[in-house]
Design an enzyme around this catalytic site. Structure first.
Site, PDB file in Angstrom:
ATOM      1  N   ASP A  98       0.896  -1.199   0.005  1.00 18.22           N
ATOM      2  CA  ASP A  98       0.075   0.039   0.129  1.00 18.22           C
ATOM      3  C   ASP A  98       0.974   1.287  -0.095  1.00 18.22           C
ATOM      4  O   ASP A  98       1.843   1.458   0.585  1.00 18.22           O
ATOM      5  CB  ASP A  98      -0.800  -0.107   1.024  1.00 18.22           C
ATOM      6  CG  ASP A  98      -2.189   0.917   0.884  1.00 18.22           C
ATOM      7  OD1 ASP A  98      -3.151   0.570   1.074  1.00 18.22           O
ATOM      8  OD2 ASP A  98      -1.863   2.232   1.008  1.00 18.22           O
ATOM      9  N   ILE A  99       0.602   2.053  -0.845  1.00 21.81           N
ATOM     10  CA  ILE A  99       1.274   3.325  -0.892  1.00 21.81           C
ATOM     11  C   ILE A  99       1.409   4.451   0.081  1.00 21.81           C
ATOM     12  O   ILE A  99       2.139   5.121   0.426  1.00 21.81           O
ATOM     13  CB  ILE A  99       0.905   4.093  -2.378  1.00 21.81           C
ATOM     14  CG1 ILE A  99       2.114   4.934  -2.830  1.00 21.81           C
ATOM     15  CG2 ILE A  99      -0.386   5.106  -1.822  1.00 21.81           C
ATOM     16  CD1 ILE A  99       1.750   5.773  -4.139  1.00 21.81           C
ATOM     17  N   GLU A 136     -12.418   3.412  -1.383  1.00 24.19           N
ATOM     18  CA  GLU A 136     -11.854   4.558  -2.185  1.00 24.19           C
ATOM     19  C   GLU A 136     -11.520   3.905  -3.773  1.00 24.19           C
ATOM     20  O   GLU A 136     -11.849   4.818  -4.557  1.00 24.19           O
ATOM     21  CB  GLU A 136     -10.607   4.939  -1.750  1.00 24.19           C
ATOM     22  CG  GLU A 136     -10.719   5.611  -0.350  1.00 24.19           C
ATOM     23  CD  GLU A 136      -9.212   6.008   0.197  1.00 24.19           C
ATOM     24  OE1 GLU A 136      -8.310   5.968  -0.300  1.00 24.19           O
ATOM     25  OE2 GLU A 136      -9.168   6.327   1.389  1.00 24.19           O
ATOM     26  N   VAL A 137     -10.985   2.754  -3.950  1.00 24.35           N
ATOM     27  CA  VAL A 137     -10.686   2.329  -5.167  1.00 24.35           C
ATOM     28  C   VAL A 137     -11.635   1.291  -5.544  1.00 24.35           C
ATOM     29  O   VAL A 137     -11.612   0.100  -4.981  1.00 24.35           O
ATOM     30  CB  VAL A 137      -9.098   1.650  -5.093  1.00 24.35           C
ATOM     31  CG1 VAL A 137      -8.696   1.276  -6.726  1.00 24.35           C
ATOM     32  CG2 VAL A 137      -8.115   2.759  -4.706  1.00 24.35           C
ATOM     33  N   ASN A 154     -12.795  -3.376   2.074  1.00 26.88           N
ATOM     34  CA  ASN A 154     -13.917  -2.171   2.131  1.00 26.88           C
ATOM     35  C   ASN A 154     -14.649  -2.308   1.013  1.00 26.88           C
ATOM     36  O   ASN A 154     -14.132  -2.437  -0.165  1.00 26.88           O
ATOM     37  CB  ASN A 154     -13.225  -0.737   2.310  1.00 26.88           C
ATOM     38  CG  ASN A 154     -12.325  -0.731   3.511  1.00 26.88           C
ATOM     39  OD1 ASN A 154     -12.958  -1.221   4.513  1.00 26.88           O
ATOM     40  ND2 ASN A 154     -11.061  -0.190   3.665  1.00 26.88           N
ATOM     41  N   HIS A 165     -10.276  -5.443  -3.413  1.00 27.53           N
ATOM     42  CA  HIS A 165      -8.712  -5.628  -2.816  1.00 27.53           C
ATOM     43  C   HIS A 165      -8.912  -5.918  -1.372  1.00 27.53           C
ATOM     44  O   HIS A 165      -9.798  -5.560  -0.642  1.00 27.53           O
ATOM     45  CB  HIS A 165      -7.962  -4.496  -3.126  1.00 27.53           C
ATOM     46  CG  HIS A 165      -8.766  -3.147  -2.464  1.00 27.53           C
ATOM     47  ND1 HIS A 165      -9.847  -2.444  -3.411  1.00 27.53           N
ATOM     48  CD2 HIS A 165      -8.480  -2.313  -1.464  1.00 27.53           C
ATOM     49  CE1 HIS A 165      -9.940  -1.446  -2.651  1.00 27.53           C
ATOM     50  NE2 HIS A 165      -9.140  -1.407  -1.422  1.00 27.53           N
ATOM     51  N   HIS A 188      -6.811  -5.620   2.058  1.00 33.13           N
ATOM     52  CA  HIS A 188      -5.684  -5.159   3.056  1.00 33.13           C
ATOM     53  C   HIS A 188      -5.278  -6.136   3.779  1.00 33.13           C
ATOM     54  O   HIS A 188      -5.991  -6.694   4.708  1.00 33.13           O
ATOM     55  CB  HIS A 188      -6.066  -3.811   3.743  1.00 33.13           C
ATOM     56  CG  HIS A 188      -6.647  -2.707   2.984  1.00 33.13           C
ATOM     57  ND1 HIS A 188      -5.918  -1.723   2.829  1.00 33.13           N
ATOM     58  CD2 HIS A 188      -7.816  -2.785   2.371  1.00 33.13           C
ATOM     59  CE1 HIS A 188      -6.845  -0.793   2.092  1.00 33.13           C
ATOM     60  NE2 HIS A 188      -7.956  -1.252   1.988  1.00 33.13           N
TER      61      HIS A 188
HETATM   62  P1  AMP Z   1      -9.817   1.199   0.091  1.00 35.56           P
HETATM   63  O1  AMP Z   1     -10.276   2.663   0.976  1.00 35.56           O
HETATM   64  O2  AMP Z   1     -10.159   0.210   0.933  1.00 35.56           O
HETATM   65  O3  AMP Z   1     -10.415   1.463  -1.277  1.00 35.56           O
HETATM   66  O4  AMP Z   1      -8.432   1.515  -0.151  1.00 35.56           O
HETATM   67  C1  AMP Z   1      -7.527   1.854  -0.977  1.00 35.56           C
HETATM   68  C2  AMP Z   1      -5.938   1.905  -0.822  1.00 35.56           C
HETATM   69  O5  AMP Z   1      -5.316   1.928  -1.827  1.00 35.56           O
HETATM   70  C3  AMP Z   1      -5.582   2.895   0.224  1.00 35.56           C
HETATM   71  O6  AMP Z   1      -5.199   2.208   1.285  1.00 35.56           O
HETATM   72  C4  AMP Z   1      -4.614   3.498  -0.507  1.00 35.56           C
HETATM   73  O7  AMP Z   1      -3.352   4.064   0.392  1.00 35.56           O
HETATM   74  C5  AMP Z   1      -4.295   2.548  -1.633  1.00 35.56           C
HETATM   75  N1  AMP Z   1      -3.575   3.273  -2.766  1.00 35.56           N
HETATM   76  C6  AMP Z   1      -4.034   4.041  -3.587  1.00 35.56           C
HETATM   77  N2  AMP Z   1      -3.217   4.218  -4.483  1.00 35.56           N
HETATM   78  C7  AMP Z   1      -2.282   3.399  -4.524  1.00 35.56           C
HETATM   79  C8  AMP Z   1      -1.193   3.114  -5.208  1.00 35.56           C
HETATM   80  N3  AMP Z   1      -0.962   3.538  -6.453  1.00 35.56           N
HETATM   81  N4  AMP Z   1      -0.242   1.948  -4.932  1.00 35.56           N
HETATM   82  C9  AMP Z   1      -0.556   1.504  -3.800  1.00 35.56           C
HETATM   83  N5  AMP Z   1      -1.559   1.812  -2.957  1.00 35.56           N
HETATM   84  C10 AMP Z   1      -2.652   2.622  -3.402  1.00 35.56           C
END
Ligand code: AMP
Length: 121
Positions: A33-34, A99-100, A91, A104, A106
């Site tokens: 994770d970034i 968010e994405v 999530n 995924h 974690h």
């Molecule tokens: P979520 O809130 O479960 O959708 O988590 C999305 C996660 O993606 C967050 O923990 C971000 O820090 C992570 N994230 C977003 N962009 C990147 C990226 N380019 N590389 C790695 N992790 C990312």
């Protein structure tokens, strides 16, 4: 939530954006994770275009589903947290604070993680 083919994880899978890879096979990619929330914070994603677990379990093949589940356990071992403990979180949607919009998991660990959820009251 609908699948957006230009979401950041889809772009990582297409090689348009770099990632710090942990493991990869035909069905799964895992990367750091970034913005880590713990000493170990790895994201495990299917290579297929699925937005959530509900979507994945309705539409992915059993092979894809098994590969993702296995990868989560493999990553925990590979990152050295399988004995000390870790947490797996996915999530989904608005209430889940996703968010994405690409499924995924974690995998977090490397410190005491405390309560799973803050109390609502
Ligand atoms: P979520 O809130 O479960 O959708 O988590 C999305 C996660 O993606 C967050 O923990 C971000 O820090 C992570 N994230 C977003 N962009 C990147 C990226 N380019 N590389 C790695 N992790 C990312």
């Amino acid at each position: 939530m609908t699948y957006d083919p230009n979401n950041i994880f889809a772009r990582i899978l297409r090689g348009e954006i770099p990632c710090k890879k942990v493991m990869e096979n035909d069905h799964v990619l895992a990367f750091h994770d970034i913005n880590p929330g713990a000493p170990v914070h790895v994201l495990v994603i299917p290579k297929g275009a699925y937005v959530s677990m509900a979507d994945f379990t309705a539409n992915a093949s059993v092979t894809e589903q098994a590969a993702l589940m296995k990868a989560i356990g493999d990553v925990a071992r590979q990152m050295g947290v399988s004995d000390t403990g870790y947490r797996v979180i996915s999530n989904a949607g608005e209430d889940g604070n996703q968010e994405v919009p690409h499924l995924h998991f974690h995998v977090v660990g490397g410190r005491k993680l405390g309560r799973m959820l803050p109390r609502a009251d």
